[in-house]
Design a protein around this motif. Structure first.
Motif, PDB file in Angstrom:
ATOM      1  N   LEU A  92     -13.048  33.162 -52.960  1.00  7.23           N
ATOM      2  CA  LEU A  92     -11.978  33.127 -53.961  1.00  7.23           C
ATOM      3  C   LEU A  92     -12.421  33.785 -55.267  1.00  7.23           C
ATOM      4  O   LEU A  92     -11.684  34.578 -55.858  1.00  7.23           O
ATOM      5  N   LEU A  93     -13.619  33.465 -55.719  1.00  8.88           N
ATOM      6  CA  LEU A  93     -14.052  34.010 -56.999  1.00  8.88           C
ATOM      7  C   LEU A  93     -14.250  35.526 -56.926  1.00  8.88           C
ATOM      8  O   LEU A  93     -13.977  36.240 -57.892  1.00  8.88           O
ATOM      9  N   ILE A  94     -14.708  36.010 -55.783  1.00  7.95           N
ATOM     10  CA  ILE A  94     -14.858  37.455 -55.625  1.00  7.95           C
ATOM     11  C   ILE A  94     -13.492  38.123 -55.502  1.00  7.95           C
ATOM     12  O   ILE A  94     -13.238  39.180 -56.086  1.00  7.95           O
ATOM     13  N   LYS A  95     -12.593  37.488 -54.782  1.00  8.14           N
ATOM     14  CA  LYS A  95     -11.254  38.037 -54.579  1.00  8.14           C
ATOM     15  C   LYS A  95     -10.507  38.216 -55.892  1.00  8.14           C
ATOM     16  O   LYS A  95      -9.802  39.217 -56.097  1.00  8.14           O
ATOM     17  N   TYR A  96     -10.666  37.249 -56.797  1.00  9.95           N
ATOM     18  CA  TYR A  96      -9.868  37.263 -58.018  1.00  9.95           C
ATOM     19  C   TYR A  96     -10.669  37.630 -59.266  1.00  9.95           C
ATOM     20  O   TYR A  96     -10.180  37.490 -60.383  1.00  9.95           O
ATOM     21  N   ALA A  97     -11.887  38.145 -59.086  1.00  9.49           N
ATOM     22  CA  ALA A  97     -12.728  38.481 -60.227  1.00  9.49           C
ATOM     23  C   ALA A  97     -12.117  39.560 -61.110  1.00  9.49           C
ATOM     24  O   ALA A  97     -12.361  39.596 -62.312  1.00  9.49           O
ATOM     25  N   ARG A  98     -11.295  40.443 -60.531  1.00 10.78           N
ATOM     26  CA  ARG A  98     -10.707  41.536 -61.297  1.00 10.78           C
ATOM     27  C   ARG A  98      -9.197  41.391 -61.448  1.00 10.78           C
ATOM     28  O   ARG A  98      -8.520  42.346 -61.809  1.00 10.78           O
ATOM     29  N   ASP A  99      -8.705  40.209 -61.181  1.00  9.24           N
ATOM     30  CA  ASP A  99      -7.261  39.985 -61.241  1.00  9.24           C
ATOM     31  C   ASP A  99      -6.931  39.074 -62.417  1.00  9.24           C
ATOM     32  O   ASP A  99      -7.068  37.852 -62.330  1.00  9.24           O
ATOM     33  N   PRO A 100      -6.503  39.627 -63.562  1.00 15.09           N
ATOM     34  CA  PRO A 100      -6.212  38.788 -64.731  1.00 15.09           C
ATOM     35  C   PRO A 100      -5.068  37.823 -64.502  1.00 15.09           C
ATOM     36  O   PRO A 100      -4.949  36.826 -65.215  1.00 15.09           O
ATOM     37  N   ASN A 101      -4.214  38.098 -63.524  1.00 17.90           N
ATOM     38  CA  ASN A 101      -3.102  37.200 -63.242  1.00 17.90           C
ATOM     39  C   ASN A 101      -3.551  35.918 -62.559  1.00 17.90           C
ATOM     40  O   ASN A 101      -2.772  34.964 -62.454  1.00 17.90           O
ATOM     41  N   HIS A 102      -4.799  35.899 -62.071  1.00 18.41           N
ATOM     42  CA  HIS A 102      -5.332  34.713 -61.410  1.00 18.41           C
ATOM     43  C   HIS A 102      -6.633  34.269 -62.086  1.00 18.41           C
ATOM     44  O   HIS A 102      -7.559  33.817 -61.414  1.00 18.41           O
ATOM     45  N   ALA A 103      -6.683  34.402 -63.399  1.00 19.31           N
ATOM     46  CA  ALA A 103      -7.896  34.041 -64.133  1.00 19.31           C
ATOM     47  C   ALA A 103      -8.243  32.570 -63.949  1.00 19.31           C
ATOM     48  O   ALA A 103      -9.415  32.208 -63.799  1.00 19.31           O
ATOM     49  N   ALA A 104      -7.236  31.710 -63.957  1.00 22.72           N
ATOM     50  CA  ALA A 104      -7.503  30.279 -63.799  1.00 22.72           C
ATOM     51  C   ALA A 104      -8.101  29.988 -62.428  1.00 22.72           C
ATOM     52  O   ALA A 104      -9.048  29.202 -62.302  1.00 22.72           O
ATOM     53  N   LEU A 105      -7.570  30.637 -61.398  1.00 24.38           N
ATOM     54  CA  LEU A 105      -8.087  30.432 -60.048  1.00 24.38           C
ATOM     55  C   LEU A 105      -9.528  30.895 -59.961  1.00 24.38           C
ATOM     56  O   LEU A 105     -10.378  30.223 -59.359  1.00 24.38           O
ATOM     57  N   PHE A 106      -9.822  32.038 -60.557  1.00 25.41           N
ATOM     58  CA  PHE A 106     -11.209  32.503 -60.585  1.00 25.41           C
ATOM     59  C   PHE A 106     -12.109  31.481 -61.270  1.00 25.41           C
ATOM     60  O   PHE A 106     -13.184  31.138 -60.767  1.00 25.41           O
ATOM     61  N   ASN A 107     -11.688  31.007 -62.434  1.00 28.20           N
ATOM     62  CA  ASN A 107     -12.531  30.099 -63.208  1.00 28.20           C
ATOM     63  C   ASN A 107     -12.830  28.808 -62.456  1.00 28.20           C
ATOM     64  O   ASN A 107     -13.986  28.355 -62.413  1.00 28.20           O
ATOM     65  N   TYR A 108     -11.816  28.208 -61.850  1.00 28.38           N
ATOM     66  CA  TYR A 108     -12.038  26.950 -61.141  1.00 28.38           C
ATOM     67  C   TYR A 108     -12.866  27.165 -59.878  1.00 28.38           C
ATOM     68  O   TYR A 108     -13.740  26.354 -59.549  1.00 28.38           O
ATOM     69  N   ALA A 109     -12.611  28.255 -59.163  1.00 24.85           N
ATOM     70  CA  ALA A 109     -13.379  28.535 -57.950  1.00 24.85           C
ATOM     71  C   ALA A 109     -14.837  28.828 -58.282  1.00 24.85           C
ATOM     72  O   ALA A 109     -15.758  28.321 -57.631  1.00 24.85           O
ATOM     73  N   SER A 110     -15.052  29.640 -59.303  1.00 26.59           N
ATOM     74  CA  SER A 110     -16.412  29.996 -59.675  1.00 26.59           C
ATOM     75  C   SER A 110     -17.169  28.789 -60.209  1.00 26.59           C
ATOM     76  O   SER A 110     -18.343  28.560 -59.855  1.00 26.59           O
ATOM     77  N   ALA A 111     -16.517  27.977 -61.025  1.00 22.37           N
ATOM     78  CA  ALA A 111     -17.179  26.792 -61.576  1.00 22.37           C
ATOM     79  C   ALA A 111     -17.527  25.798 -60.467  1.00 22.37           C
ATOM     80  O   ALA A 111     -18.610  25.196 -60.468  1.00 22.37           O
ATOM     81  N   ALA A 112     -16.617  25.620 -59.505  1.00 20.88           N
ATOM     82  CA  ALA A 112     -16.888  24.703 -58.389  1.00 20.88           C
ATOM     83  C   ALA A 112     -18.065  25.201 -57.563  1.00 20.88           C
ATOM     84  O   ALA A 112     -18.939  24.425 -57.161  1.00 20.88           O
ATOM     85  N   HIS A 113     -18.076  26.490 -57.296  1.00 20.88           N
ATOM     86  CA  HIS A 113     -19.165  27.064 -56.511  1.00 20.88           C
ATOM     87  C   HIS A 113     -20.491  26.956 -57.268  1.00 20.88           C
ATOM     88  O   HIS A 113     -21.516  26.560 -56.702  1.00 20.88           O
ATOM     89  N   ASN A 114     -20.484  27.314 -58.550  1.00 21.12           N
ATOM     90  CA  ASN A 114     -21.707  27.269 -59.352  1.00 21.12           C
ATOM     91  C   ASN A 114     -22.269  25.852 -59.437  1.00 21.12           C
ATOM     92  O   ASN A 114     -23.482  25.638 -59.318  1.00 21.12           O
ATOM     93  N   ASN A 115     -21.390  24.888 -59.690  1.00 21.58           N
ATOM     94  CA  ASN A 115     -21.841  23.510 -59.827  1.00 21.58           C
ATOM     95  C   ASN A 115     -22.476  23.010 -58.528  1.00 21.58           C
ATOM     96  O   ASN A 115     -23.524  22.351 -58.535  1.00 21.58           O
ATOM     97  N   HIS A 116     -21.854  23.343 -57.411  1.00 19.90           N
ATOM     98  CA  HIS A 116     -22.396  22.951 -56.108  1.00 19.90           C
ATOM     99  C   HIS A 116     -23.754  23.606 -55.868  1.00 19.90           C
ATOM    100  O   HIS A 116     -24.715  22.958 -55.418  1.00 19.90           O
TER     101      HIS A 116
END
Length: 328
Positions: A92-116
Motif C-alpha cells: 500500500l505504501l509503495i502503491k500510493y507513495a506518489r499519489d497525493p490524492n491518497h496521502a492519508a492512506l500512504f501515511n497510515y500504511a507506512s506508519a503501521a508497517h514501520n511500527n511493526h
C-alpha cells in the motif's frame, strides 16, 4: 533469522521474506479480510514486563497495541470494500507513495508497517552481533561503537517524529560505495526504494527548501545526471536579485526558466530524473521510532536520549543478520 513468524499475520502487515524476514511474513493461507494488529513473537513477555529497561508494560501498551490499533483501524476505514482491503501495508505504501490524492492512506500504511518493523527488531534478551554482520559494520562504520554513536546521534537530533534506519545498499550510487548506511525518515516516511518519492528525508522544521543542503532541486537533478561533476555550483545560479526597497541582494538565488522551485511546471520537475532523489536499492535491516508516544510516557520530556541508549541494548542482532542476507 532466528525469530519465527510474529504469530498469525494479517495480510496488510506481511511482507516478503527477503525484505523483512520471517517476523513480518505469513503464508497466503493465513490471509484475512481486514488489517489487524499482529501478534509479536515476544508479545507475551512484553505484555507481562514490557521491554525491560526500555518500556514499561503500560509504555508497551501505548507504543505497540494502542498505536498499532489506531493505525489499522484507520486503514480499515480507508480500504473497506475496495481492492486494497487485503493489500499488505508495504504494498500500500509503495502503491500510493506518489499519489497525493491518497496521502492519508500512504501515511497510515507506512506508519503501521514501520511500527511493526521496529517492534520486530527488539528482544527481551540481548543477542550478540553475529561475526559476519560485525565484519560489514566494521567496513562501513569502522566499529560497532562508531555505528552506535552515529545511529543514536542521528535519532536524538531529529527535531520531530520519524524513524532512523540501518540499511544495506545494493547498488553503486554516484560517489558512494556499497555497504551499510544510516537513513532518517520523518513523520511516516518510508525507507523502501519504491517509496523514496515519499521518503520525507528532511526535517522541514530545520531544513531549507533545497533537496540536498543548500542545493536547489534543479541543481540536484543536474548533479544526479552527471552534469555538475566538473562544474562549480555557482555556475548553476543566476545572479542574485535586488531585494525590494532595500538596495541589497537577496540571500536566495533566482533560477532561470522555472515556475517556482517545485511543481509540475517548474524546471526542476522537468529536469528531475525519473527515480526519486536519493533513491537506492536497499534492504532495511533495523529501525527505531522517534515518535514521542513511544518514549515520552516512560522517559519524560527530556528522556529521548536515554530511551535510545536503552533501546540499543535490546536489539535482536540475529533478526538484523537475517534481514541483511550476509553469510548466505
Amino acid at each position: 533469522m532466528i525469530l519465527t513468524g510474529c504469530g498469525r499475520q494479517p495480510t496488510a502487515l506481511r511482507s516478503s521474506k527477503s525484505a523483512l524476514g520471517k517476523c513480518l511474513y505469513a503464508p497466503k493461507t493465513q490471509r484475512r479480510r481486514k488489517h489487524e494488529v499482529p501478534l509479536l513473537t515476544h508479545d507475551a513477555a512484553f505484555s507481562r514486563e514490557g521491554l525491560l529497561g526500555v518500556l514499561s508494560p503500560d509504555g508497551y501498551q501505548t507504543a505497540w497495541r494502542d498505536y498499532q490499533r489506531f493505525l489499522v483501524d484507520k486503514l480499515n476505514q480507508l480500504t473497506a470494500q475496495t481492492t486494497d482491503e487485503n493489500t499488505r501495508t508495504k504494498d500500500l505504501l509503495i502503491k500510493y507513495a506518489r499519489d497525493p490524492n491518497h496521502a492519508a492512506l500512504f501515511n497510515y500504511a507506512s506508519a503501521a508497517h514501520n511500527n511493526h518493523f521496529c517492534f520486530c527488531s527488539v528482544t527481551p534478551k540481548p543477542t550478540p552481533v553475529p561475526s559476519a554482520l560485525l565484519s560489514h559494520i566494521d567496513n562501513s562504520f569502522s566499529s560497532l561503537e562508531s555505528l552506535r554513536a552515529h545511529f543514536l546521534a542521528t535519532a536524538d537530533s531529529m527535531f520531530g517524529p520519524g524513524y532512523v534506519w540501518l540499511v544495506k545498499r545494493n547498488q553503486y550510487l554516484k560517489n558512494e560505495k556499497m555497504g551499510l548506511s544510516i537513513l532518517a525518515t520523518y513523520n511516516a516516511g518510508s525507507p523502501y526504494p519504491g517509496a523514496h518519492f515519499r521518503q520525507q528525508a528532511l526535517d522541514m522544521n530545520t531544513a531549507n527548501t533545497g533537496v540536498v543542503g543548500d542545493m536547489s532541486p534543479y541543481a540536484y537533478a543536474r548533479m544526479m545526471k552527471g552534469e555538475l561533476e566538473n562544474k562549480p555550483a555557482s555556475d548553476d545560479l543566476k545572479p542574485y536579485a535586488t531585494g525590494a526597497g532595500t538596495g541589497k541582494p537577496n540571500t536566495a538565488p533566482v533560477y532561470s526558466g522555472s515556475a517556482g522551485s517545485f511543481g509540475a511546471h517548474s524546471k526542476a520537475s522537468r529536469e528531475m530524473p525519473r527515480r526519486a532523489p536519493g533513491g537506492a536499492l536497499v534492504d532495511v535491516l533495523l529501525g527505531v521510532s522517534t515518535w514521542e508516544h513511544v518514549w515520552l510516557r516512560d522517559w519524560g520530556v527530556a528522556g529521548k536520549r536515554k530511551f535510545l541508549e536503552a533501546w540499543w541494548d535490546k536489539i535482536d542482532w540475529e533478526v538484523v543478520m537475517e534481514r541483511s542476507g550476509y553469510g548466505k
